[in-house]
Design an enzyme around this catalytic site. Structure first.
Site, PDB file in Angstrom:
ATOM      1  N   ASP A   1       0.858  -1.189   0.000  1.00  0.00           N
ATOM      2  CA  ASP A   1       0.000   0.000   0.000  1.00  0.00           C
ATOM      3  C   ASP A   1       0.890   1.233   0.000  1.00  0.00           C
ATOM      4  O   ASP A   1       1.705   1.413   0.906  1.00  0.00           O
ATOM      5  CB  ASP A   1      -0.882  -0.040   1.259  1.00  0.00           C
ATOM      6  CG  ASP A   1      -1.981   1.007   1.214  1.00  0.00           C
ATOM      7  OD1 ASP A   1      -2.135   1.663   0.162  1.00  0.00           O
ATOM      8  OD2 ASP A   1      -2.675   1.174   2.227  1.00  0.00           O
TER       9      ASP A   1
ATOM     10  N   ASP B   1      -3.233   2.344  -5.992  1.00  0.00           N
ATOM     11  CA  ASP B   1      -1.999   2.375  -5.187  1.00  0.00           C
ATOM     12  C   ASP B   1      -1.861   1.207  -4.216  1.00  0.00           C
ATOM     13  O   ASP B   1      -1.058   1.272  -3.303  1.00  0.00           O
ATOM     14  CB  ASP B   1      -1.912   3.699  -4.432  1.00  0.00           C
ATOM     15  CG  ASP B   1      -3.045   3.856  -3.442  1.00  0.00           C
ATOM     16  OD1 ASP B   1      -4.034   3.101  -3.546  1.00  0.00           O
ATOM     17  OD2 ASP B   1      -2.959   4.717  -2.558  1.00  0.00           O
ATOM     18  N   GLU B   2      -2.630   0.167  -4.389  1.00  0.00           N
ATOM     19  CA  GLU B   2      -2.419  -0.991  -3.516  1.00  0.00           C
ATOM     20  C   GLU B   2      -2.727  -2.283  -4.251  1.00  0.00           C
ATOM     21  O   GLU B   2      -3.540  -2.307  -5.175  1.00  0.00           O
ATOM     22  CB  GLU B   2      -3.248  -0.883  -2.231  1.00  0.00           C
ATOM     23  CG  GLU B   2      -4.723  -0.718  -2.469  1.00  0.00           C
ATOM     24  CD  GLU B   2      -5.544  -0.776  -1.172  1.00  0.00           C
ATOM     25  OE1 GLU B   2      -5.199  -1.563  -0.274  1.00  0.00           O
ATOM     26  OE2 GLU B   2      -6.529  -0.036  -1.094  1.00  0.00           O
TER      27      GLU B   2
END
Lengths: 403, 370
Positions: A16, A109-110
């Protein structure tokens, strides 16, 4: 590097990025490095991301911007540049895919990754591989990420959040149940506000309290989700890391500049959102049968209304025509702060499909749409717009979602 | 209001009005049936605002008057009674007393003031044989769409021309077209009306007991359609919108035909469809050298095949259809043998009764695209 007895035997990781949008903005504007930075709509809207300096002052993401500025008046507010963030997100993902094909993105973003069986390839344990990944992300992209390592997805995700930013946290089998037992139930996958309240009414607030109830009882009380609660409470999760999991729905939504109750203000935005979703469906080579309209009222109530189309579509015109009457029905004086459109029940192009007798119903429109798409492909998305989308510029179009 | 009526007389009429009773209770009075006692008869009415049904039945009226009462409960009560005289009396506050033999009921009611007025049937445009109209409906109703977007497909198109009576219905995937010769030469202009699916279904019920000589008077206002059968009147809001140009999709070049036994084909399709894909319900039809082969396959379950002898040698056809669409037609047509007409593997197939009929019935089905 952390010490942990199971460290080198765990393979499921969750990566993350830390305060992703804000970190990228700071990277690109070094003068902001030690100042509070908030990314989001300028006048209105919500905080899409905020740096750790701003967080220390009480700002958090999804907070209305006016509140954020009250808490942190000197924050630098930056308009989101989704294109830039998506590009960085892709770079991070590429680095992950370098290590294993089993990468399952959750958002920009993860992502989850499963590193089982990569030891021989990388000549080191998954933990060491991940530490090197975190370092590479930091050195090459000048952003930071936190990594959680465990033996299943649910715990890996919890772990990545434990030690942010620049964290590397491990949850092993031996400690999972003890760790979970005094955590609030909201930590569990699938327990949102409504479920939390329901559990709380039944006197269950901590995961440990849940773990003491047997499976049959939980299923009888809460239905299908009961089994998942039972598993999670024991630190178990049998979901696999699935790369490129097939999209089940596509949607796009936006927080409005100001609360709007009038159809005239909402219609053009709905049209633009329909176009966005249609464009992305065309790109992904899919079409969908179910159309959903989502609205959030000024007092944060979420309204969703849906309908099923006769046959799958990815035409902006057809999506709009399906969603517009749903919107019209909701216009009763309530002011809305957010509007979105989603498509579910997706089919891939090339799948067996029922032929249409009247290809001509709407075919002129679809010719128009193809022509529009061709123009945009060449000259950019603002090069040509339909009249019904004129006069409105989306200040901040929320991230489009694929689920 | 007070009257005496034979149980069966009342039961039949109240039963027929049920289709127009609103099931959702957002507007309570729409769940009620209106009873209006006049001279020697009781007029009944029910409406859900889209559809209305009016009727009447003979009664001995002691005191005229009107009331509305919950239609479903009233029907259930009538059903439960012995086949004798029923005495009905309006009490204070619109309560209704229902007595029959030793049984008695007191049923809640609402005043008639708020009961919607049904549009008035002013002029009949044409008289249509009740049997003919029922035949048209039975052969097309299953093709009517239930659409949320293309509203015009949610009705069947009724066309009355000087020498013909036609009904067409389509959901965009298949189209049923049936035409009978008629004698409407007195018509000043052709009639074209889009009848909603719900109204078609109620007409099926109302027409099911019609005798050979019975007729339906049809009329239309700007917004409504009227069907009068004796003392019974069905009023329906008409479907708005432009019905698609169906004539353009009626096949003209489906010259490769095979005649099959209707029941044999239906049985084979039902059999093979057991392993059809759950989503698309596709059965594949391969026609070649005096054989018609039907195949299905399901990624999770397996595959099935069956074949029929067929008098055919016009070149191989390999085409997939939603099996339900084919079965719908086979159930609606009465002729023991049917003709399946093809152009090629991609174009619409056509089904029609093979025998001589006094009407023309065509059913066009689009194949599955792969």
């Amino acid at each position: 590097m952390v010490r942990h007895s199971e460290l080198h035997g765990l393979t499921i990781a969750h990566l993350d990025c830390d305060a992703f949008y804000a970190t990228i903005e700071k990277r690109d504007r070094p003068e902001l490095r030690d100042l509070p930075v908030v990314v989001g709509g300028r006048h209105r809207g919500v905080v899409a991301a905020c740096c750790y300096v701003a967080r220390a002052r009480g700002v958090h993401s999804a907070m209305p911007m006016f509140k954020a500025l009250k808490a942190c008046p000197d924050a630098t507010v930056i308009k989101p540049d989704m294109k830039k963030y998506a590009a960085v997100g892709r770079q991070v993902r590429a680095m992950m895919r370098n290590l294993t094909p089993l990468v399952e993105p959750l958002s920009i973003d993860e992502a989850f990754m499963d590193l089982a069986g990569t030891e021989a390839l990388h000549r080191c344990s998954p933990a060491t591989t991940l530490a090197a990944l975190a370092r590479r992300v930091e050195e090459e992209l000048s952003i930071t990420a936190s990594i959680g390592l465990s033996y299943n997805k649910f715990l890996a995700k919890i772990a990545s959040d434990r030690d942010k930013p620049r964290g590397f946290s491990v949850i092993g089998r031996a400690e999972a149940r003890t760790f979970l037992s005094d955590q609030p139930v909201s930590l569990l996958w699938g327990v949102g506000k409504a479920m939390r309240q329901r559990l709380s009414r039944d006197g269950i607030r901590l995961v440990g309290e849940l773990a003491r109830i047997d499976q049959a009882e939980l299923v009888a009380r809460y239905g299908k989700i009961g089994r998942r609660l039972w598993l999670c409470a024991r630190g178990e999760d049998d979901r696999r890391v699935e790369p490129e999991s097939k999209a089940k729905s596509m949607s796009s939504e936006t927080t409005l500049d100001r609360d709007t109750a009038e159809l005239a203000g909402l219609r053009p935005i709905l049209w633009q959102l329909a176009e966005t979703v249609a464009r992305r469906m065309k790109k992904a080579g899919i079409a969908g049968k179910g159309v959903t309209l989502k609205l959030k009222t000024a007092d944060f109530r979420i309204v969703t209304r849906g309908r099923r189309l006769h046959s799958a579509t990815r035409s902006a015109e057809e999506l709009f025509r399906a969603a517009e009457p749903l919107l019209v029905r909701e216009i009763d004086g309530r002011a809305f702060r957010l509007i979105g459109i989603g498509v579910h029940d997706l089919v891939e192009a090339g799948q067996v499909a029922q032929g249409e007798l009247f290809g001509s119903i709407g075919s002129t429109e679809s010719k128009v749409e193809k022509a529009l798409d061709a123009v945009r492909e060449k000259f950019g998305s603002a090069a040509i717009v339909k009249g019904r989308g004129l006069g409105i510029k989306l200040e901040r179009q929320g991230p489009s979602k694929v689920e | 209001m007070e009257f005496t009526v034979r149980k069966l007389d009342m039961l039949q009429e109240v039963g027929l009005t049920q289709g127009a009773v609103e099931k959702k209770t957002t507007i309570p009075i729409l769940a009620n049936v209106l009873l209006d006692a006049g001279s020697g008869e009781i007029n009944l009415a029910a409406t859900n605002l889209d559809l209305g049904i009016k009727s009447s039945c003979v009664a001995k009226v002691q005191e005229p008057g009107a009331v509305t009462t919950p239609a479903k409960n009233f029907l259930d009560i009538l059903r439960s009674l012995p086949d004798e005289e029923v005495r009905i009396k309006k009490l204070e506050n619109n309560w209704l007393r229902i007595e029959c033999a030793s049984a008695s009921f007191k049923l809640v009611g609402l005043p008639t003031d708020n009961f919607p007025t049904l549009p008035v049937f002013e002029t009949a445009l044409v008289e249509i044989s009740a049997r003919d109209l029922l035949g048209l409906i039975n052969k097309t109703i299953f093709s009517v769409a239930e659409e949320e977007v293309r509203f015009a497909l949610n009705g069947a198109l009724l066309l009355v021309k000087p020498l013909s009576l036609t009904m067409v219905a389509t959901d965009g995937h298949r189209l049923a077209h049936v035409e009978r010769p008629g004698n409407f030469e007195h018509l000043s202009s052709e009639i074209s009306a889009l009848i909603p699916k719900k109204a078609l279904a109620e007409l099926q019920r109302l027409l099911s007991e019609a005798g050979e000589k019975d007729t339906v008077s049809f009329g239309q206002s700007e917004t409504h359609l009227f069907f009068q059968m004796g003392k019974r009147l069905l009023v329906s809001r008409m479907v708005t919108g432009q019905f698609p140009n169906y004539e353009a999709v009626l096949p003209k070049e489906n010259h490769r035909s095979v005649v099959l036994d209707r029941e044999e084909l239906a049985t084979a399709i039902r059999r093979v469809s057991l392993l059809a894909d759950n989503k698309s319900h596709t059965v594949q039809i391969v026609l070649d050298n005096n054989k018609l082969e039907i195949r299905s396959s399901n990624a999770e379950l397996g595959e099935a095949r069956d074949e029929l002898d067929a008098d055919y040698s016009a070149g191989k056809i390999d085409i997939g259809f939603n099996c339900q669409y084919i079965l719908d037609f086979l159930a609606a047509t009465e002729d023991p043998s049917i003709s399946f007409d093809f152009k090629d593997d991609e174009s619409a197939g056509q089904l029609r009764p093979a025998g001589a009929e006094d009407y023309r019935y065509r059913y066009v089905v689009m194949p599955m695209r792969v």
